[in-house]
Scaffold this motif. Structure first.
Motif, mmCIF file in Angstrom:
data_model
loop_
_atom_site.group_PDB
_atom_site.id
_atom_site.type_symbol
_atom_site.label_atom_id
_atom_site.label_comp_id
_atom_site.label_asym_id
_atom_site.label_seq_id
_atom_site.Cartn_x
_atom_site.Cartn_y
_atom_site.Cartn_z
ATOM 1 N N UNK A 25 0.839 -1.203 0.000
ATOM 2 C CA UNK A 25 0.000 0.000 0.000
ATOM 3 C C UNK A 25 0.872 1.251 0.000
ATOM 4 N N UNK A 26 0.235 2.371 -0.330
ATOM 5 C CA UNK A 26 0.842 3.690 -0.159
ATOM 6 C C UNK A 26 -0.278 4.676 0.137
ATOM 7 N N UNK A 27 -0.196 5.335 1.275
ATOM 8 C CA UNK A 27 -1.133 6.407 1.623
ATOM 9 C C UNK A 27 -0.402 7.729 1.414
ATOM 10 N N UNK A 28 -0.829 8.496 0.418
ATOM 11 C CA UNK A 28 -0.092 9.680 -0.017
ATOM 12 C C UNK A 28 -0.874 10.939 0.366
ATOM 13 N N UNK A 29 -0.256 11.847 1.142
ATOM 14 C CA UNK A 29 -0.949 13.082 1.548
ATOM 15 C C UNK A 29 -1.377 13.925 0.342
ATOM 16 N N UNK A 30 -2.500 14.599 0.492
ATOM 17 C CA UNK A 30 -3.051 15.394 -0.609
ATOM 18 C C UNK A 30 -2.086 16.466 -1.088
ATOM 19 N N UNK A 31 -1.343 17.084 -0.162
ATOM 20 C CA UNK A 31 -0.489 18.210 -0.561
ATOM 21 C C UNK A 31 0.639 17.793 -1.517
ATOM 22 N N UNK A 32 0.955 16.488 -1.566
ATOM 23 C CA UNK A 32 1.987 15.999 -2.491
ATOM 24 C C UNK A 32 1.602 16.299 -3.941
ATOM 25 N N UNK A 33 0.304 16.372 -4.211
ATOM 26 C CA UNK A 33 -0.175 16.572 -5.582
ATOM 27 C C UNK A 33 -0.344 18.051 -5.931
ATOM 28 N N UNK A 34 -0.010 18.940 -5.013
ATOM 29 C CA UNK A 34 -0.083 20.370 -5.279
ATOM 30 C C UNK A 34 1.152 20.832 -6.034
ATOM 31 N N UNK A 35 0.954 21.667 -7.038
ATOM 32 C CA UNK A 35 2.061 22.142 -7.857
ATOM 33 C C UNK A 35 2.441 23.585 -7.609
ATOM 34 N N UNK A 65 -15.029 4.603 2.676
ATOM 35 C CA UNK A 65 -15.640 3.663 1.731
ATOM 36 C C UNK A 65 -16.415 4.326 0.593
ATOM 37 N N UNK A 66 -16.808 5.588 0.757
ATOM 38 C CA UNK A 66 -17.597 6.273 -0.271
ATOM 39 C C UNK A 66 -16.736 7.122 -1.211
ATOM 40 N N UNK A 67 -15.415 7.014 -1.079
ATOM 41 C CA UNK A 67 -14.504 7.757 -1.948
ATOM 42 C C UNK A 67 -14.764 9.265 -1.883
ATOM 43 N N UNK A 68 -14.879 9.792 -0.668
ATOM 44 C CA UNK A 68 -15.045 11.225 -0.466
ATOM 45 C C UNK A 68 -13.677 11.893 -0.363
ATOM 46 N N UNK A 69 -13.685 13.224 -0.305
ATOM 47 C CA UNK A 69 -12.423 13.945 -0.171
ATOM 48 C C UNK A 69 -11.794 13.656 1.194
ATOM 49 N N UNK A 70 -10.478 13.446 1.175
ATOM 50 C CA UNK A 70 -9.764 13.031 2.379
ATOM 51 C C UNK A 70 -8.389 13.701 2.401
ATOM 52 N N UNK A 71 -7.700 13.547 3.514
ATOM 53 C CA UNK A 71 -6.366 14.136 3.652
ATOM 54 C C UNK A 71 -5.313 13.377 2.864
ATOM 55 N N UNK A 72 -5.626 12.163 2.419
ATOM 56 C CA UNK A 72 -4.673 11.347 1.669
ATOM 57 C C UNK A 72 -5.424 10.467 0.683
ATOM 58 N N UNK A 73 -4.697 9.940 -0.275
ATOM 59 C CA UNK A 73 -5.232 8.945 -1.207
ATOM 60 C C UNK A 73 -4.511 7.630 -0.973
ATOM 61 N N UNK A 74 -5.264 6.554 -0.994
ATOM 62 C CA UNK A 74 -4.679 5.221 -0.812
ATOM 63 C C UNK A 74 -4.503 4.536 -2.151
ATOM 64 N N UNK A 75 -3.329 3.892 -2.305
ATOM 65 C CA UNK A 75 -3.033 3.117 -3.507
ATOM 66 C C UNK A 75 -2.627 1.709 -3.098
ATOM 67 N N UNK A 76 -2.846 0.739 -3.995
ATOM 68 C CA UNK A 76 -2.513 -0.653 -3.682
ATOM 69 C C UNK A 76 -1.945 -1.338 -4.916
#
Length: 208
Positions: A25-35, A65-76
């Motif tokens: 897994x990888x839980x990536x904070x939202x701010x990582x995707x900010x440019x 479980x509802x794929x709402x906005x969150x502080x991080x995104x999970x990848x697998x």
């Protein structure tokens, strides 16, 4: 009355490469995707979600479980089979709350942009061979090999395990007999290990 009517100037980062951990897994904070988003008055806050919810059960965050906005995104691991995962980065100039929030949180005080995550599994399988043995010539290699199997693990799963044998014993029975395991995971990463039987001669010919 002074009112800040200007929304954040949002800049999404280019496609981000995400490497999976040993857990798969990888839980990536939202701010990582900010440019480099900015705002004229306020501190910025970031939330993220997938554009489309994952169909892979392992990639679904039990806390979201509802794929709402969150502080991080999970990848697998299933994401590493894709060419890219589309995400929505939401940038607020008001605090929307901790953790998972509804789509209406901070209404009128956010801007969205799209970003892509490229998920990679760069961890090769872990393989531990059975121990080497030192034996006298005449000992049956099959009996020794039958008594041990390698310990194999991988964060995303094993695809194949191949075994090859190499007999380096001389006509008198001394030398080595090797068993090599080649383990390939589901993303094509390969690891090898070799078990060696060291054969000792019972007698050494002295030419007389």
């Amino acid at each position: 009355t002074v009112y800040d009517a200007q929304l954040p100037q949002v800049v999404c980062a280019p496609a981000q490469t995400i490497n999976l951990s040993e857990s798969g897994y990888a839980d990536v904070p939202a701010h990582i995707f900010d440019g480099g988003s900015t705002d004229n008055c306020h501190h910025l806050y970031f939330k993220i979600r997938r554009m489309m919810a994952s169909t892979a059960l392992a990639c679904q965050d039990p806390l979201n479980p509802l794929n709402l906005f969150n502080d991080y995104a999970r990848f697998c691991c299933a994401d590493a089979d894709s060419s890219g995962i589309l995400l929505v980065l939401r940038v607020y100039d008001v605090f929307p709350g901790e953790g998972v929030v509804s789509d209406t949180a901070g209404k009128g005080r956010y801007v969205d942009c799209m970003v892509t995550a490229i998920v990679r599994d760069k961890l090769a399988p872990s393989v531990e061979c059975p121990p080497d043995h030192t034996v006298f010539c005449g000992t049956d290699a099959d009996d020794l090999f039958a008594g041990g199997s390698p310990l194999i693990s991988d964060n995303c799963g094993i695809a194949t395990v191949d075994t090859a044998f190499l007999d380096l014993r001389d006509p008198c029975g001394g030398g080595e007999y090797r068993r090599t395991f080649t383990v390939t995971d589901r993303h094509g990463l390969v690891t090898h290990c070799t078990q060696t039987l060291h054969y000792l001669r019972l007698h050494t010919f002295d030419g007389t």
